[in-house]
Enzyme design. Structure first.
Site, short mmCIF file in Angstrom:
data_model
loop_
_atom_site.label_atom_id
_atom_site.label_comp_id
_atom_site.label_asym_id
_atom_site.label_seq_id
_atom_site.Cartn_x
_atom_site.Cartn_y
_atom_site.Cartn_z
N LYS A 193 0.88 -1.19 0.00
CA LYS A 193 0.00 0.00 0.00
C LYS A 193 0.91 1.22 0.00
O LYS A 193 1.43 1.63 1.04
CB LYS A 193 -0.89 -0.03 1.24
N GLU A 268 9.63 1.94 10.53
CA GLU A 268 10.68 2.93 10.21
C GLU A 268 10.01 4.28 10.29
O GLU A 268 9.24 4.66 9.40
CB GLU A 268 11.22 2.69 8.80
N CYS A 302 13.83 11.31 5.98
CA CYS A 302 13.71 10.95 7.40
C CYS A 302 15.02 11.19 8.14
O CYS A 302 15.02 11.51 9.32
CB CYS A 302 13.28 9.50 7.53
N GLU A 403 9.94 16.88 14.20
CA GLU A 403 10.31 16.71 12.80
C GLU A 403 9.50 17.67 11.94
O GLU A 403 8.27 17.69 12.03
CB GLU A 403 10.02 15.26 12.40
#
Ligand code: NAD
Length: 508
Positions: A193, A268, A302, A403
């Site tokens: 997905k 992750e 990331c 973040e």
């Protein structure tokens, strides 16, 4: 407008803009429309034009894909293929990726906004990952375990089963390859997905895997939103493992949902990654790498080095030069020659970045570069944002701790090595970090002390297929790449054989 010479390559699963139907779900060896007939427009982030139309799947489609993957696994035919045969398939996928390299680079560039050059680099990296797991597929069949006389003990590896794979929009092709290649090597079946924002190269990779000889039902693809098409993967009892790359909030949801059926979970997640600059380095080089670390792919990485920690002695010279070079970065559509930063991936994402910058200002951090959208008239329709440098930052600020996932870097100061380490570890995340120093022993000391999954000394960003990738802390659970990346997709089974059983009479 799209450049006349760079348009999205056509493919049977990508419908023309304006189409009312699309067949971009791949289930049980067939390209299909979504059961409810819905479609989604995929936009070019550089000008918000419609690139293509894809199917918008929902729960029923994901359940059909899970059923196909379950059948393909349970029939046993696929998991009984030899490891060497699966390695051959992975090599063929790698060959096909290189055959279609330019086409895929353009697809990834138009879909995500990154430059075509970066798209090509992604294809090369992904090719290496497929080749690495192709080589590894038949190298480790298990081991004999020391046992007393009369006993034969061995550990063998088996595939986990049906794997759900959910990926983000920043590196659609690459993040999928890190999951798909080891999963195939180990003999699993899967339902993929991709992010609903950037599904194009995922469909291409699925197409290449079928061309390479993957049997029907082994690789299945559903597209659609996270809650509709993605969530069933973490809830369904027929899925044995869920591997997710994306944000912390979604990761928590997936882990909670997977706990109901006690699936294996690999996560992750995000990062807020320190990049520590000691005063004994060549500043020109350190600034150059710091720019790459913070602004490559417009900071939508990331492992971006979004949190600079700079020694007092060089702070002013370093930040002045960093700001000067950040202001000079050429922004534009990723298909144009010389562009270094493309647009952010969506209007929603740029709005999040702008909110984070506004919060940073409120907190008292000072902007010395960027902090706004570009002024160029030709960039007004896309989701562009200027590379932004904040100084006067401290560890208590949201802009330092959270973040942003955009072209925004914060700078903190330090005086001693201990302070640098303390700041570098003052994060809930723990994905990656960098340290710059010409003192070898200090570089090793700081690398050992940082609680992050990857640490670069005098560099920032490279990874190898053979080196594990993953996070400490809230950056995730498990590892991708390397030997551990294959272990995620294998169950270890101990088989104990008594060669000469005799009555034990414990119970008389
Ligand atoms: P996201 O969490 O919003 O979405 C990721 C994927 O999850 C998408 O496919 C989305 O549709 C799906 N999803 C959303 N809700 C879901 C649900 N309830 N159930 C199942 N699936 C669901 O993340 P994003 O915005 O696409 O990606 C950015 C994030 O990804 C950043 O935090 C970034 O740090 C992280 N990331 C981490 C790594 C790594 O290697 N650690 C790599 C790339 C990106």
């Amino acid at each position: 407008m799209n450049q006349p010479n760079v348009t999205l390559p056509s493919a049977p699963y990508l419908a023309e803009p304006g189409s009312a139907t699309a067949t971009s779900l791949y289930i049980d060896g067939e390209w299909r429309a979504a059961r409810n007939g819905r479609v989604r427009e995929i936009l070019d982030p550089a000008d918000a034009s419609v690139l293509t139309i894809v199917s918008e799947g929902g729960r029923a489609d994901t359940e059909a894909a899970i059923a196909a993957a379950r059948r393909a696994f349970d029939s046993g035919e696929w998991r009984r293929t030899t490891a060497a045969d699966r390695g051959d398939i992975l090599h063929r996928i790698a060959d096909l990726l290189q055959r279609d390299r330019e086409e895929i680079a353009v697809m990834e560039s138009l879909d995500t906004g990154k430059t075509i050059e970066e798209g090509g680099m992604d294809v090369d990296d992904v090719t290496d990952v497929f080749r690495y797991y192709a080589g590894l597929a038949d190298k480790d069949a298990g081991r004999l375990v020391a046992a007393p006389e009369g006993v034969h003990s061995k550990v063998v590896y088996e595939p986990v089963g049906v794997c759900g794979m959910i990926t983000p929009w920043n590196y659609p092709l690459l993040q999928l390859a890190w999951k798909m290649a080891p999963a195939i090597a180990a003999g699993n079946t899967m339902v993929i997905k991709p992010s609903e924002v950037t599904p194009v190269t995922t469909a291409k990779l699925v197409e290449l895997s079928t061309e390479a000889g993957i049997p029907a039902g082994v690789v299945n693809l559903v597209m659609g939103s996270g809650p509709d098409a993605g969530a069933p993967l973490s809830e369904h009892p027929d899925v044995d493992l869920i591997s997710f790359t994306g944000g912390l909030v979604t990761g928590r949801r997936i882990m909670a949902a997977a706990s109901e059926t006690v699936k294996k979970v690999a996560l992750e997640l995000g990062g807020k990654n320190p990049n520590i600059i000691f005063p004994d380095v060549d500043l020109d080089t350190a600034v150059d790498y710091a720019l790459n670390a913070a602004f490559f792919h417009s900071g939508q990485v990331c492992s971006a080095g979004a949190r600079l920690i700079v020694h007092n002695e060089v702070h002013d010279a370093f930040t002045t030069e960093l700001a000067r070079r950040a202001e000079a970065i050429r922004i534009g559509r990723g298909q144009d020659e010389g562009v270094r930063c493309g647009p952010l991936t969506s209007a929603e994402h740029r709005a999040k970045v702008e909110k984070a910058v506004a919060r940073g200002r409120e907190e008292g951090a000072r902007i010395i570069a960027g902090g706004k959208r570009p002024d160029e008239p030709e960039l007004q329709d896309g989701y562009f944002y200027r590379p932004t440098v904040f100084v006067d930052c401290d560890r208590s600020m949201d802009i330092v701790q959270n973040e942003v996932f955009g072209p925004v870097v914060t700078v903190e100061r330090f005086e001693t090595e201990e302070q640098a380490i303390e700041l570098g570890n003052d994060t809930d995340y723990g994905l990656s970090g960098g340290v710059w120093t010409s003192d070898t022993a200090r570089g090793e000391r700081v690398a050992a002390a940082l609680r992050h999954g990857t640490v670069w000394i005098n560099d920032y960003g490279p990874y190898f297929p053979g080196a594990e990738w993953g996070g400490f802390g809230r950056s995730g659970v498990g590892r991708e790449l390397g030997l551990a990346g294959l272990d995620e997709y294998r169950e270890a089974k101990h088989i104990y054989r008594n060669l000469a059983p005799e009555p034990q009479r414990w119970f008389g």
